[in-house]
Design a protein around this motif. Structure first.
Motif, PDB file in Angstrom:
ATOM      1  N   ALA A  50       0.839  -1.207   0.000  1.00 29.05           N
ATOM      2  CA  ALA A  50       0.000   0.000   0.000  1.00 29.05           C
ATOM      3  C   ALA A  50       0.871   1.254   0.000  1.00 29.05           C
ATOM      4  O   ALA A  50       0.570   2.219  -0.700  1.00 29.05           O
ATOM      5  CB  ALA A  50      -0.924  -0.008   1.216  1.00 29.05           C
ATOM      6  N   GLY A  51       1.977   1.224   0.778  1.00 29.43           N
ATOM      7  CA  GLY A  51       2.902   2.365   0.826  1.00 29.43           C
ATOM      8  C   GLY A  51       3.527   2.622  -0.536  1.00 29.43           C
ATOM      9  O   GLY A  51       3.620   3.763  -0.991  1.00 29.43           O
ATOM     10  N   THR A  52       3.933   1.540  -1.214  1.00 31.99           N
ATOM     11  CA  THR A  52       4.549   1.666  -2.539  1.00 31.99           C
ATOM     12  C   THR A  52       3.534   2.191  -3.551  1.00 31.99           C
ATOM     13  O   THR A  52       3.853   3.053  -4.385  1.00 31.99           O
ATOM     14  CB  THR A  52       5.108   0.302  -3.009  1.00 31.99           C
ATOM     15  OG1 THR A  52       5.940  -0.224  -1.977  1.00 31.99           O
ATOM     16  CG2 THR A  52       5.911   0.433  -4.277  1.00 31.99           C
ATOM     17  N   GLU A  53       2.303   1.682  -3.469  1.00 30.80           N
ATOM     18  CA  GLU A  53       1.235   2.141  -4.379  1.00 30.80           C
ATOM     19  C   GLU A  53       0.937   3.625  -4.160  1.00 30.80           C
ATOM     20  O   GLU A  53       0.764   4.380  -5.116  1.00 30.80           O
ATOM     21  CB  GLU A  53      -0.032   1.308  -4.160  1.00 30.80           C
ATOM     22  CG  GLU A  53       0.038  -0.094  -4.740  1.00 30.80           C
ATOM     23  CD  GLU A  53       0.239  -0.104  -6.252  1.00 30.80           C
ATOM     24  OE1 GLU A  53      -0.388   0.716  -6.946  1.00 30.80           O
ATOM     25  OE2 GLU A  53       1.053  -0.913  -6.730  1.00 30.80           O
ATOM     26  N   ARG A  54       0.882   4.002  -2.880  1.00 27.32           N
ATOM     27  CA  ARG A  54       0.616   5.417  -2.548  1.00 27.32           C
ATOM     28  C   ARG A  54       1.752   6.297  -3.079  1.00 27.32           C
ATOM     29  O   ARG A  54       1.504   7.390  -3.607  1.00 27.32           O
ATOM     30  CB  ARG A  54       0.471   5.564  -1.034  1.00 27.32           C
ATOM     31  CG  ARG A  54       0.262   6.986  -0.547  1.00 27.32           C
ATOM     32  CD  ARG A  54      -1.087   7.535  -0.929  1.00 27.32           C
ATOM     33  NE  ARG A  54      -1.250   8.910  -0.496  1.00 27.32           N
ATOM     34  CZ  ARG A  54      -1.831   9.859  -1.217  1.00 27.32           C
ATOM     35  NH1 ARG A  54      -2.342   9.577  -2.387  1.00 27.32           N
ATOM     36  NH2 ARG A  54      -1.941  11.086  -0.759  1.00 27.32           N
ATOM     37  N   ALA A  55       2.986   5.808  -2.958  1.00 31.67           N
ATOM     38  CA  ALA A  55       4.145   6.554  -3.461  1.00 31.67           C
ATOM     39  C   ALA A  55       4.032   6.760  -4.965  1.00 31.67           C
ATOM     40  O   ALA A  55       4.293   7.857  -5.481  1.00 31.67           O
ATOM     41  CB  ALA A  55       5.437   5.811  -3.113  1.00 31.67           C
ATOM     42  N   ARG A  56       3.603   5.702  -5.674  1.00 33.65           N
ATOM     43  CA  ARG A  56       3.468   5.788  -7.131  1.00 33.65           C
ATOM     44  C   ARG A  56       2.380   6.812  -7.510  1.00 33.65           C
ATOM     45  O   ARG A  56       2.558   7.610  -8.435  1.00 33.65           O
ATOM     46  CB  ARG A  56       3.126   4.413  -7.701  1.00 33.65           C
ATOM     47  CG  ARG A  56       3.183   4.357  -9.223  1.00 33.65           C
ATOM     48  CD  ARG A  56       2.924   2.953  -9.763  1.00 33.65           C
ATOM     49  NE  ARG A  56       3.991   2.041  -9.407  1.00 33.65           N
ATOM     50  CZ  ARG A  56       3.819   0.927  -8.691  1.00 33.65           C
ATOM     51  NH1 ARG A  56       2.626   0.583  -8.265  1.00 33.65           N
ATOM     52  NH2 ARG A  56       4.841   0.143  -8.416  1.00 33.65           N
ATOM     53  N   THR A  57       1.260   6.770  -6.777  1.00 34.89           N
ATOM     54  CA  THR A  57       0.165   7.720  -7.044  1.00 34.89           C
ATOM     55  C   THR A  57       0.636   9.161  -6.848  1.00 34.89           C
ATOM     56  O   THR A  57       0.351  10.039  -7.670  1.00 34.89           O
ATOM     57  CB  THR A  57      -1.033   7.430  -6.106  1.00 34.89           C
ATOM     58  OG1 THR A  57      -1.458   6.079  -6.326  1.00 34.89           O
ATOM     59  CG2 THR A  57      -2.194   8.370  -6.368  1.00 34.89           C
ATOM     60  N   LEU A  58       1.370   9.397  -5.749  1.00 34.74           N
ATOM     61  CA  LEU A  58       1.873  10.745  -5.458  1.00 34.74           C
ATOM     62  C   LEU A  58       2.840  11.204  -6.545  1.00 34.74           C
ATOM     63  O   LEU A  58       2.816  12.362  -6.959  1.00 34.74           O
ATOM     64  CB  LEU A  58       2.563  10.768  -4.088  1.00 34.74           C
ATOM     65  CG  LEU A  58       1.631  10.720  -2.876  1.00 34.74           C
ATOM     66  CD1 LEU A  58       2.375  10.285  -1.628  1.00 34.74           C
ATOM     67  CD2 LEU A  58       0.967  12.087  -2.644  1.00 34.74           C
ATOM     68  N   LYS A  59       3.681  10.280  -7.031  1.00 33.21           N
ATOM     69  CA  LYS A  59       4.625  10.622  -8.109  1.00 33.21           C
ATOM     70  C   LYS A  59       3.857  11.030  -9.363  1.00 33.21           C
ATOM     71  O   LYS A  59       4.183  12.035 -10.010  1.00 33.21           O
ATOM     72  CB  LYS A  59       5.549   9.441  -8.404  1.00 33.21           C
ATOM     73  CG  LYS A  59       6.620   9.772  -9.454  1.00 33.21           C
ATOM     74  CD  LYS A  59       7.556   8.617  -9.734  1.00 33.21           C
ATOM     75  CE  LYS A  59       6.935   7.619 -10.665  1.00 33.21           C
ATOM     76  NZ  LYS A  59       7.890   6.583 -11.120  1.00 33.21           N
ATOM     77  N   GLU A  60       2.816  10.267  -9.685  1.00 30.83           N
ATOM     78  CA  GLU A  60       2.019  10.586 -10.881  1.00 30.83           C
ATOM     79  C   GLU A  60       1.310  11.935 -10.732  1.00 30.83           C
ATOM     80  O   GLU A  60       1.211  12.701 -11.695  1.00 30.83           O
ATOM     81  CB  GLU A  60       1.003   9.461 -11.146  1.00 30.83           C
ATOM     82  CG  GLU A  60       1.670   8.211 -11.730  1.00 30.83           C
ATOM     83  CD  GLU A  60       0.786   6.968 -11.674  1.00 30.83           C
ATOM     84  OE1 GLU A  60      -0.388   7.101 -11.279  1.00 30.83           O
ATOM     85  OE2 GLU A  60       1.283   5.877 -12.016  1.00 30.83           O
ATOM     86  N   GLU A  61       0.844  12.225  -9.498  1.00 32.14           N
ATOM     87  CA  GLU A  61       0.227  13.534  -9.250  1.00 32.14           C
ATOM     88  C   GLU A  61       1.249  14.651  -9.459  1.00 32.14           C
ATOM     89  O   GLU A  61       0.936  15.711 -10.003  1.00 32.14           O
ATOM     90  CB  GLU A  61      -0.343  13.589  -7.825  1.00 32.14           C
ATOM     91  CG  GLU A  61      -1.602  12.752  -7.643  1.00 32.14           C
ATOM     92  CD  GLU A  61      -2.064  12.683  -6.185  1.00 32.14           C
ATOM     93  OE1 GLU A  61      -1.539  13.450  -5.352  1.00 32.14           O
ATOM     94  OE2 GLU A  61      -2.943  11.858  -5.883  1.00 32.14           O
ATOM     95  N   GLY A  62       2.487  14.384  -9.008  1.00 29.93           N
ATOM     96  CA  GLY A  62       3.577  15.337  -9.219  1.00 29.93           C
ATOM     97  C   GLY A  62       3.835  15.542 -10.705  1.00 29.93           C
ATOM     98  O   GLY A  62       4.007  16.684 -11.166  1.00 29.93           O
ATOM     99  N   ASN A  63       3.842  14.450 -11.472  1.00 30.54           N
ATOM    100  CA  ASN A  63       4.074  14.528 -12.919  1.00 30.54           C
ATOM    101  C   ASN A  63       3.019  15.408 -13.603  1.00 30.54           C
ATOM    102  O   ASN A  63       3.336  16.204 -14.495  1.00 30.54           O
ATOM    103  CB  ASN A  63       4.056  13.131 -13.551  1.00 30.54           C
ATOM    104  CG  ASN A  63       5.221  12.270 -13.082  1.00 30.54           C
ATOM    105  OD1 ASN A  63       6.156  12.756 -12.457  1.00 30.54           O
ATOM    106  ND2 ASN A  63       5.163  10.981 -13.361  1.00 30.54           N
ATOM    107  N   GLU A  64       1.754  15.247 -13.181  1.00 30.39           N
ATOM    108  CA  GLU A  64       0.666  16.057 -13.753  1.00 30.39           C
ATOM    109  C   GLU A  64       0.862  17.542 -13.442  1.00 30.39           C
ATOM    110  O   GLU A  64       0.609  18.412 -14.280  1.00 30.39           O
ATOM    111  CB  GLU A  64      -0.697  15.579 -13.211  1.00 30.39           C
ATOM    112  CG  GLU A  64      -1.149  14.228 -13.754  1.00 30.39           C
ATOM    113  CD  GLU A  64      -1.224  14.193 -15.283  1.00 30.39           C
ATOM    114  OE1 GLU A  64      -1.809  15.133 -15.872  1.00 30.39           O
ATOM    115  OE2 GLU A  64      -0.672  13.249 -15.879  1.00 30.39           O
ATOM    116  N   LEU A  65       1.327  17.825 -12.228  1.00 27.44           N
ATOM    117  CA  LEU A  65       1.571  19.224 -11.827  1.00 27.44           C
ATOM    118  C   LEU A  65       2.720  19.827 -12.627  1.00 27.44           C
ATOM    119  O   LEU A  65       2.687  21.012 -12.973  1.00 27.44           O
ATOM    120  CB  LEU A  65       1.862  19.294 -10.323  1.00 27.44           C
ATOM    121  CG  LEU A  65       0.643  19.067  -9.413  1.00 27.44           C
ATOM    122  CD1 LEU A  65       1.066  18.702  -8.000  1.00 27.44           C
ATOM    123  CD2 LEU A  65      -0.249  20.319  -9.387  1.00 27.44           C
ATOM    124  N   VAL A  66       3.727  19.013 -12.937  1.00 24.17           N
ATOM    125  CA  VAL A  66       4.855  19.492 -13.768  1.00 24.17           C
ATOM    126  C   VAL A  66       4.334  19.890 -15.146  1.00 24.17           C
ATOM    127  O   VAL A  66       4.704  20.942 -15.688  1.00 24.17           O
ATOM    128  CB  VAL A  66       5.966  18.420 -13.881  1.00 24.17           C
ATOM    129  CG1 VAL A  66       6.991  18.815 -14.945  1.00 24.17           C
ATOM    130  CG2 VAL A  66       6.666  18.230 -12.543  1.00 24.17           C
TER     131      VAL A  66
END
Length: 314
Positions: free
Chosen positions: A196-212
């Protein structure tokens, strides 16, 4: 009281249970006295009992922490860790004591060490976040360079955990690996938390990518930082470095690329972005070295060749 009197004459195990009972009732002084007496009995008997002594010291440290005796807490946790290295509870309690004493560097080291043992401990993630903010305010952008070394937890000590027991501040519960000395459901639960921690990390990274993509680099940095607290990944570091470059925070960009290169020493993006950051910091020699390392992997990388020409003119 009669109960206290009986406990004073009891075995170390009975004294520990009596201490746990006092701790649950919020009687931290009497609880500490029981743990102290149990430790004295163990030492007088000449038994090694390292695990049991470590638990008692960690329990007494919890009492000291509750009573605000932070230096005593640090001393007990350090002794507990000498007996059983990499134990989560003494690490977390010593970190909390260091934090209360405003020794943020040592608190940061203990919180980070605890996360190496078990990356699912939320208290450690929260502690790292608090210490990062405090150290950034105290020491500025180079705060990491002023840290003491963070010990590397051996693989054999990672992912150990304790089965909770009724109310004890640190009961002597079994540790182990999935399937060893413990119910499989606990192992499954821990693995699920880690996934779950790894999945959450991936989601946060993707959210960061969208913001970029939207040009919101500052908000993207926050997302990548949250992601890295849960799971350290090369691409997340290089993505955050890109944001730092856009924000003209060149030291942070270089630092992130260095972290990425620890995970993947030939990573092209990390080498290129660190070269960019070092050029802005006027460290041309190091910047050229990074570009040359990159070109060994990708000799025809046009962006790198262009940057090398710029550096040769600088």
């Amino acid at each position: 009281s009669p109960t206290a009197g009986a406990a004073m004459a009891a075995s170390p195990g009975a004294l520990r249970r009596a201490g746990n009972e006092e701790f649950r009732r919020g009687q931290y002084g009497p609880a500490a006295a029981h743990y102290t007496r149990a430790l004295e009995l163990l030492e007088a008997s000449g038994e090694a009992a390292g695990e049991e002594r470590s638990v008692l010291l960690a329990n007494r440290a919890a009492c000291h922490l509750k009573d605000g005796a932070c230096r005593l807490c640090v001393a007990d946790c350090s002794r507990a860790l000498e007996l059983v290295p990499w134990s989560i509870k003494p690490l977390l309690r010593r970190a909390a004591a260091y934090e209360a004493l405003e020794n943020y560097r040592l608190a940061y080291v203990d919180y980070k060490t605890a996360l190496q043992v078990d990356c699912t401990v939320q208290a450690a993630h929260d502690g790292v976040n608090r210490m990062t903010k405090a150290l950034l305010e105290k020491d500025g952008v180079n705060w990491r360079q002023k840290l003491p070394p963070i010990p590397t937890v051996p693989a054999s000590a990672q992912m150990r955990w304790s089965v909770p027991s009724a109310g004890a501040p640190g009961a002597n519960t079994p540790r182990g690996e999935p399937g060893k000395n413990m119910p499989w459901s606990w192992a499954q639960n821990l693995m699920a938390q880690t996934t779950a921690g790894t999945e959450r990390a991936r989601t946060l990274k993707e959210e960061g990518n969208e913001l970029v993509k939207k040009g919101n680099h500052k908000k993207a940095v926050e997302k990548y930082s949250e992601s890295l607290q849960l799971h350290q990944e090369c691409a997340t570091y290089t993505n955050r470095a890109l944001c730092y470059l856009a924000l003209k925070q060149y030291k942070e960009a270089a630092q992130d690329c260095t972290e990425a290169l620890k995970l993947d020493p030939k990573n092209v993006k990390a080498l290129y972005r660190r070269a960019q950051a070092l050029k802005e910091l006027k460290d041309y020699k190091s910047s050229v070295a990074d570009i040359k390392s990159l070109l060994k992997t990708e000799p025809k990388n046009t962006a790198a060749l262009r940057l090398l020409q710029e550096l040769n003119r600088a």
